[in-house]
Write a protein that holds these residues in place. Structure first.
Motif, PDB file in Angstrom:
ATOM      1  N   LEU A 173       0.700  -1.715  -0.599  1.00 19.77           N
ATOM      2  CA  LEU A 173       0.106   0.190   0.008  1.00 19.77           C
ATOM      3  C   LEU A 173       0.803   0.779   0.129  1.00 19.77           C
ATOM      4  CD1 LEU A 173      -2.486  -0.799   2.220  1.00 19.77           C
ATOM      5  CD2 LEU A 173      -2.611  -0.585  -0.248  1.00 19.77           C
ATOM      6  N   LEU A 174       1.757   0.901   0.809  1.00 18.08           N
ATOM      7  CA  LEU A 174       2.513   2.055   1.039  1.00 18.08           C
ATOM      8  C   LEU A 174       3.871   2.477  -1.354  1.00 18.08           C
ATOM      9  CD1 LEU A 174       4.061   4.275   3.121  1.00 18.08           C
ATOM     10  CD2 LEU A 174       5.691   2.371   3.099  1.00 18.08           C
ATOM     11  N   LEU A 175       3.679   1.930  -1.416  1.00 18.08           N
ATOM     12  CA  LEU A 175       4.262   1.848  -2.660  1.00 18.08           C
ATOM     13  C   LEU A 175       3.181   2.282  -4.182  1.00 18.08           C
ATOM     14  CD1 LEU A 175       6.704  -1.179  -2.902  1.00 18.08           C
ATOM     15  CD2 LEU A 175       8.108   0.755  -2.259  1.00 18.08           C
ATOM     16  N   CYS A 176       2.349   1.750  -3.517  1.00 15.11           N
ATOM     17  CA  CYS A 176       1.023   1.893  -4.166  1.00 15.11           C
ATOM     18  C   CYS A 176       1.258   3.502  -4.136  1.00 15.11           C
ATOM     19  CB  CYS A 176       0.147   2.039  -4.371  1.00 15.11           C
ATOM     20  SG  CYS A 176       0.064  -0.098  -4.965  1.00 15.11           S
ATOM     21  N   THR A 177       0.649   3.797  -2.711  1.00 14.16           N
ATOM     22  CA  THR A 177       0.715   5.816  -2.571  1.00 14.16           C
ATOM     23  C   THR A 177       1.451   6.288  -2.819  1.00 14.16           C
ATOM     24  OG1 THR A 177      -0.746   4.951  -0.461  1.00 14.16           O
ATOM     25  CG2 THR A 177       0.240   7.556  -0.872  1.00 14.16           C
ATOM     26  N   CYS A 178       3.300   5.864  -3.444  1.00 17.53           N
ATOM     27  CA  CYS A 178       4.175   6.925  -3.218  1.00 17.53           C
ATOM     28  C   CYS A 178       4.457   6.774  -4.542  1.00 17.53           C
ATOM     29  CB  CYS A 178       5.896   6.237  -3.045  1.00 17.53           C
ATOM     30  SG  CYS A 178       5.945   6.753  -0.719  1.00 17.53           S
ATOM     31  N   ASN A 179       3.849   6.066  -5.549  1.00 19.31           N
ATOM     32  CA  ASN A 179       4.106   5.884  -7.064  1.00 19.31           C
ATOM     33  C   ASN A 179       3.099   7.098  -7.837  1.00 19.31           C
ATOM     34  OD1 ASN A 179       5.864   4.198  -7.421  1.00 19.31           O
ATOM     35  ND2 ASN A 179       4.808   2.373  -7.922  1.00 19.31           N
ATOM     36  N   GLN A 180       1.267   7.124  -7.411  1.00 15.90           N
ATOM     37  CA  GLN A 180       0.458   8.220  -7.524  1.00 15.90           C
ATOM     38  C   GLN A 180       1.384   9.356  -7.787  1.00 15.90           C
ATOM     39  OE1 GLN A 180      -2.734   7.688  -5.335  1.00 15.90           O
ATOM     40  NE2 GLN A 180      -3.426   5.540  -6.231  1.00 15.90           N
ATOM     41  N   PRO A 181       1.822  10.044  -6.751  1.00 12.69           N
ATOM     42  CA  PRO A 181       2.393  12.092  -7.224  1.00 12.69           C
ATOM     43  C   PRO A 181       3.246  11.462  -8.452  1.00 12.69           C
ATOM     44  CG  PRO A 181       2.116  11.206  -4.340  1.00 12.69           C
ATOM     45  CD  PRO A 181       1.908   9.499  -5.425  1.00 12.69           C
ATOM     46  N   VAL A 182       4.769  10.479  -8.421  1.00 10.98           N
ATOM     47  CA  VAL A 182       5.612  10.296  -9.275  1.00 10.98           C
ATOM     48  C   VAL A 182       4.578  10.253 -10.230  1.00 10.98           C
ATOM     49  CG1 VAL A 182       7.261   9.448 -10.091  1.00 10.98           C
ATOM     50  CG2 VAL A 182       7.017   9.205  -7.841  1.00 10.98           C
ATOM     51  N   GLU A 183       3.807   9.622 -10.573  1.00 15.71           N
ATOM     52  CA  GLU A 183       2.905   9.735 -11.805  1.00 15.71           C
ATOM     53  C   GLU A 183       2.020  10.853 -12.980  1.00 15.71           C
ATOM     54  OE1 GLU A 183       2.213   4.836 -11.833  1.00 15.71           O
ATOM     55  OE2 GLU A 183       0.552   5.591 -11.879  1.00 15.71           O
ATOM     56  N   LYS A 184       1.905  11.323 -11.764  1.00 14.88           N
ATOM     57  CA  LYS A 184       1.334  12.917 -12.009  1.00 14.88           C
ATOM     58  C   LYS A 184       2.099  14.082 -12.070  1.00 14.88           C
ATOM     59  CE  LYS A 184      -2.419  15.929  -9.901  1.00 14.88           C
ATOM     60  NZ  LYS A 184      -2.093  17.089 -10.448  1.00 14.88           N
ATOM     61  N   VAL A 185       3.109  13.557 -11.089  1.00 17.52           N
ATOM     62  CA  VAL A 185       4.072  14.994 -11.783  1.00 17.52           C
ATOM     63  C   VAL A 185       4.218  14.608 -13.258  1.00 17.52           C
ATOM     64  CG1 VAL A 185       6.684  15.383 -11.395  1.00 17.52           C
ATOM     65  CG2 VAL A 185       4.429  15.134  -9.412  1.00 17.52           C
ATOM     66  N   ALA A 186       4.769  13.423 -13.585  1.00 19.79           N
ATOM     67  CA  ALA A 186       5.684  13.118 -14.849  1.00 19.79           C
ATOM     68  C   ALA A 186       4.197  13.624 -15.646  1.00 19.79           C
ATOM     69  CB  ALA A 186       5.249  11.564 -15.152  1.00 19.79           C
ATOM     70  N   ALA A 187       3.314  13.201 -15.601  1.00 22.17           N
ATOM     71  CA  ALA A 187       1.592  14.119 -16.746  1.00 22.17           C
ATOM     72  C   ALA A 187       1.951  15.526 -16.780  1.00 22.17           C
ATOM     73  CB  ALA A 187       0.418  13.169 -15.854  1.00 22.17           C
ATOM     74  N   ASP A 188       1.585  16.019 -15.549  1.00 19.46           N
ATOM     75  CA  ASP A 188       2.257  17.793 -15.799  1.00 19.46           C
ATOM     76  C   ASP A 188       3.127  17.958 -16.087  1.00 19.46           C
ATOM     77  OD1 ASP A 188      -0.138  16.985 -14.114  1.00 19.46           O
ATOM     78  OD2 ASP A 188       0.931  17.959 -12.027  1.00 19.46           O
ATOM     79  N   LYS A 189       4.356  17.163 -15.912  1.00 23.29           N
ATOM     80  CA  LYS A 189       5.699  17.503 -17.114  1.00 23.29           C
ATOM     81  C   LYS A 189       5.263  17.744 -18.174  1.00 23.29           C
ATOM     82  CE  LYS A 189      10.333  17.021 -16.629  1.00 23.29           C
ATOM     83  NZ  LYS A 189      11.238  16.586 -16.499  1.00 23.29           N
ATOM     84  N   ALA A 190       3.677  16.747 -18.910  1.00 22.41           N
ATOM     85  CA  ALA A 190       4.151  16.276 -19.970  1.00 22.41           C
ATOM     86  C   ALA A 190       3.121  17.298 -20.914  1.00 22.41           C
ATOM     87  CB  ALA A 190       4.075  14.798 -20.740  1.00 22.41           C
ATOM     88  N   ALA A 191       1.773  17.766 -19.581  1.00 24.15           N
ATOM     89  CA  ALA A 191       1.521  18.524 -20.847  1.00 24.15           C
ATOM     90  C   ALA A 191       1.629  19.991 -20.993  1.00 24.15           C
ATOM     91  CB  ALA A 191       0.229  18.673 -19.651  1.00 24.15           C
ATOM     92  N   ASN A 192       1.160  20.273 -21.514  1.00 22.07           N
ATOM     93  CA  ASN A 192       1.183  22.084 -22.733  1.00 22.07           C
ATOM     94  C   ASN A 192       0.440  22.495 -21.605  1.00 22.07           C
ATOM     95  OD1 ASN A 192       1.307  24.326 -23.571  1.00 22.07           O
ATOM     96  ND2 ASN A 192       0.119  23.685 -25.776  1.00 22.07           N
ATOM     97  N   THR A 193       0.868  23.255 -20.528  1.00 19.74           N
ATOM     98  CA  THR A 193       0.841  24.178 -19.680  1.00 19.74           C
ATOM     99  C   THR A 193       0.437  25.621 -20.433  1.00 19.74           C
ATOM    100  OG1 THR A 193       2.510  24.288 -18.561  1.00 19.74           O
ATOM    101  CG2 THR A 193       0.402  22.991 -17.965  1.00 19.74           C
TER     102      THR A 193
END
Length: 288
Positions: free
Chosen positions: A11-31
């Motif tokens: 559960l800890l690993l799953c929780t930690c991975n979610q923000p990392v994926e979100k940051v990666a997605a945000d970085k790729a987005a055209n803002t």
């Protein structure tokens, strides 16, 4: 107890991975808050210019700036570009030309930054980037786009939108001019563009001049990017990470989802290349 321990770790690993994926997605987005209006060259129908005026809002307030530095005759480029706006009753569009090495005043930079629309004329994209690249002009264009301006360009003005810009030159066959005759390795010359469009390489006059071979080459050798071929009298409107086709003809989008690349001597090959032929009104994602 041991099962509970491993469940807690999972559960800890799953929780930690979610923000990392979100940051990666945000970085790729055209803002960027602005939009791109990328025209494939040729004649620009009145309906297209009305669309450009409408999304930029210069018919209500603000102003537009024409940057003619791609052209060998900048004054003429400004004159003919202004006509298409003045015929719609707009007189708040002006030209602003620069030569290589010019010192850009604070007032000039501020005018570009706060323009509601910036229109880059056609000609030679290499000439434009030689004058604009790594200068306050480039910074002002990017800041205008970030803040909400519409950045438009036709022909060479379309090519400069990409981060990796097609120069039009063949490295292996410099004597060829109209189109690439082959799909070969190390042949397509790419240089640094404005980088307003980071996920794709733009080509122009596409269907009329049969420029398929050079975009095939591009997406094989740069498989992380889309190839977008825009025909004459046609444009794409980029907003965020999606684009809409407008105008009179087609846009052809090339992608290499499997990042396939094969080679026999200098000849390039690939499997599972995707080609979409899009009609006016079509929308597509700019994410690979």
């Amino acid at each position: 107890m041991q099962k509970l321990y491993f469940l807690s770790i999972l559960l800890l690993l799953c929780t930690c991975n979610q923000p990392v994926e979100k940051v990666a997605a945000d970085k790729a987005a055209n803002t960027n808050k602005g939009q791109l209006f990328i025209i494939g060259g040729g004649k620009r129908p009145e309906s297209m210019i009305r669309k450009l005026v409408g999304i930029s809002g210069i018919d209500k307030n603000g102003y537009g700036i024409i940057l003619p530095m791609s052209s060998a005759e900048p004054d003429s480029a400004v004159y003919y570009a202004k006509i298409q706006f003045s015929t719609l009753g707009l007189e708040n569009v002006v030209g602003m030309n620069f030569n290589k090495g010019d010192t850009i005043t604070e007032a000039q930079q501020d005018s570009i930054t706060h323009a509601s629309m910036i229109y880059i004329a056609g000609g030679d994209q290499n000439k434009f980037m030689d004058i604009v690249g790594n200068t306050p002009i480039e910074s002002a264009i990017k800041e205008a786009y970030r803040q909400g301006s519409v950045i438009a360009g036709t022909s060479a003005g379309a090519a400069v939108m990409s981060k990796k810009m097609i120069t039009g030159n063949e490295l292996r066959h410099p004597e060829y001019e109209a189109t690439f005759r082959n799909i070969e390795s190390d042949n397509i010359e790419l240089k640094q563009g404005l980088g307003l469009l980071e996920t794709a390489i733009v080509d122009q006059h596409f269907v009329k001049r049969s420029r398929h071979n050079r975009l095939f080459s591009a997406v094989i050798e740069h498989a992380d990017l889309l190839g977008i071929g825009i025909d004459e009298s046609t444009a794409i409107i980029v907003k965020g990470d999606s684009a809409e086709v407008v105008g009179d003809s087609q846009v052809i989008v090339f992608s290499n989802p499997e990042q396939s690349k094969k080679q026999a001597g200098t000849l390039l090959g690939a499997e599972s290349i995707q080609v979409d032929i899009l009609l006016p009104g079509s929308r597509f994602s700019l994410n690979r």
